[in-house]
Design a protein around this motif. Structure first.
Motif, short mmCIF file in Angstrom:
data_model
loop_
_atom_site.label_atom_id
_atom_site.label_comp_id
_atom_site.label_asym_id
_atom_site.label_seq_id
_atom_site.Cartn_x
_atom_site.Cartn_y
_atom_site.Cartn_z
N CYS A 34 43.87 -46.69 3.94
CA CYS A 34 43.58 -46.65 2.50
C CYS A 34 44.61 -45.82 1.76
O CYS A 34 45.04 -46.18 0.66
N ASN A 35 45.04 -44.70 2.36
CA ASN A 35 46.07 -43.87 1.71
C ASN A 35 47.39 -44.61 1.59
O ASN A 35 48.06 -44.54 0.55
N VAL A 36 47.78 -45.34 2.64
CA VAL A 36 49.02 -46.10 2.59
C VAL A 36 48.92 -47.20 1.52
O VAL A 36 49.86 -47.42 0.75
N ALA A 37 47.77 -47.87 1.45
CA ALA A 37 47.57 -48.90 0.43
C ALA A 37 47.66 -48.29 -0.97
O ALA A 37 48.32 -48.85 -1.87
N GLY A 38 47.02 -47.14 -1.18
CA GLY A 38 47.07 -46.47 -2.48
C GLY A 38 48.47 -46.04 -2.85
O GLY A 38 48.90 -46.19 -4.00
N CYS A 39 49.21 -45.51 -1.88
CA CYS A 39 50.59 -45.09 -2.14
C CYS A 39 51.48 -46.29 -2.46
O CYS A 39 52.35 -46.21 -3.34
N THR A 40 51.25 -47.38 -1.76
CA THR A 40 52.02 -48.60 -2.03
C THR A 40 51.79 -49.06 -3.47
O THR A 40 52.74 -49.41 -4.18
N LEU A 41 50.55 -49.06 -3.91
CA LEU A 41 50.25 -49.45 -5.29
C LEU A 41 50.88 -48.48 -6.29
O LEU A 41 51.37 -48.90 -7.34
N LEU A 42 50.90 -47.21 -5.95
CA LEU A 42 51.53 -46.23 -6.84
C LEU A 42 53.03 -46.47 -6.95
O LEU A 42 53.60 -46.41 -8.05
N ILE A 43 53.67 -46.77 -5.84
CA ILE A 43 55.11 -47.08 -5.86
C ILE A 43 55.36 -48.34 -6.69
O ILE A 43 56.31 -48.41 -7.48
N VAL A 115 57.31 -35.86 -16.84
CA VAL A 115 57.25 -37.04 -17.71
C VAL A 115 58.18 -36.85 -18.90
O VAL A 115 58.92 -37.76 -19.28
N ASP A 116 58.14 -35.66 -19.49
CA ASP A 116 59.01 -35.38 -20.63
C ASP A 116 60.49 -35.49 -20.26
O ASP A 116 61.30 -35.99 -21.03
N LYS A 117 60.82 -35.05 -19.06
CA LYS A 117 62.23 -35.01 -18.67
C LYS A 117 62.72 -36.32 -18.05
O LYS A 117 63.82 -36.76 -18.34
N TYR A 118 61.87 -36.97 -17.19
CA TYR A 118 62.33 -38.13 -16.43
C TYR A 118 61.59 -39.43 -16.73
O TYR A 118 61.99 -40.49 -16.29
N GLY A 119 60.46 -39.38 -17.41
CA GLY A 119 59.66 -40.58 -17.68
C GLY A 119 58.55 -40.75 -16.65
O GLY A 119 58.52 -40.07 -15.62
N TYR A 120 57.63 -41.67 -16.94
CA TYR A 120 56.47 -41.87 -16.08
C TYR A 120 56.81 -42.40 -14.69
O TYR A 120 56.20 -42.03 -13.71
N GLY A 121 57.77 -43.31 -14.62
CA GLY A 121 58.08 -43.96 -13.34
C GLY A 121 58.38 -42.97 -12.23
O GLY A 121 57.91 -43.13 -11.10
N SER A 122 59.16 -41.95 -12.53
CA SER A 122 59.52 -40.97 -11.50
C SER A 122 58.31 -40.20 -11.00
O SER A 122 58.24 -39.85 -9.82
N THR A 123 57.36 -39.95 -11.88
CA THR A 123 56.18 -39.20 -11.44
C THR A 123 55.35 -40.01 -10.45
O THR A 123 54.74 -39.45 -9.55
N PHE A 124 55.35 -41.35 -10.60
CA PHE A 124 54.63 -42.19 -9.64
C PHE A 124 55.27 -42.08 -8.26
O PHE A 124 54.58 -41.99 -7.25
N TYR A 125 56.60 -42.08 -8.22
CA TYR A 125 57.30 -41.97 -6.94
C TYR A 125 57.05 -40.61 -6.28
O TYR A 125 56.82 -40.53 -5.07
N ILE A 126 57.11 -39.57 -7.07
CA ILE A 126 56.91 -38.22 -6.52
C ILE A 126 55.48 -38.07 -6.03
O ILE A 126 55.23 -37.53 -4.94
#
Length: 171
Positions: A34-43, A115-126
């Motif tokens: 489930c964690n791998v599935a959740g992380c995949t969706l986040l990526i 988010v202010d510095k890099y945007g939302y996308g990078s926060t999903f990856y981190i």
């Protein structure tokens, strides 16, 4: 908000399904999956930034499913904790868990700055990276936490520390 109404419903359904599936797959095996599935969706949420404005319903589906996958296993993790921690130490572990919950506040502040510095996308990856690191620590528990007995009565227990018994040849 539609998302805030839909997400808890999915979490309940996924939690019930996770509890039933854990009897066949094992609690930790299911948590890791489930964690791998959740992380995949986040990526995927970070990768498909172009869909945020053009097809937001896809991102909303990713978000709801990701939240359900990542949160549906908390009861299973709690049961593993209670099974393996002696009763006299359970209070200490509960205290440690509350410190982890406090960490969410700090991560929200850090997330806002990112988010202010890099945007939302990078926060999903981190966030996916941190969650995968956490999942790696759960993988360590795979040989330690036995699988459950399934409803069909078969013992699906895996004990990697137990030596196999020698058997007599049939002929």
């Amino acid at each position: 908000n539609f998302i805030f109404c839909l997400t808890p419903i999915f979490m309940v359904v996924f939690s019930l399904a996770a509890q039933r599936l854990s009897k066949y797959l094992g609690r930790i095996h299911l948590v890791v999956g489930c964690n791998v599935a959740g992380c995949t969706l986040l990526i995927l949420m970070g990768y498909f930034k172009n869909l945020w404005k053009t097809q937001p319903y896809i991102i909303v589906a990713f978000l709801v499913l990701r939240t359900a996958f990542m949160n549906c296993t908390y009861p299973l993790l709690r049961s593993v904790l209670m099974d393996f921690v002696p009763k006299e130490n359970s209070g200490k572990w509960n205290s440690l868990e509350s410190i982890g919950s406090f960490g969410w506040s700090g991560s929200a502040v850090l997330g806002g700055v990112m988010v202010d510095k890099y945007g939302y996308g990078s926060t999903f990856y981190i966030t996916a990276g941190v969650a995968l690191l956490s999942t790696a620590f759960k993988v360590i528990l795979l040989p330690v936490v036995p699988l459950e007995l399934s409803d069909d009565g078969d013992d699906h227990e895996t004990d990697f520390f137990k030596e196999e018994e020698e058997t007599e040849p049939l002929l």
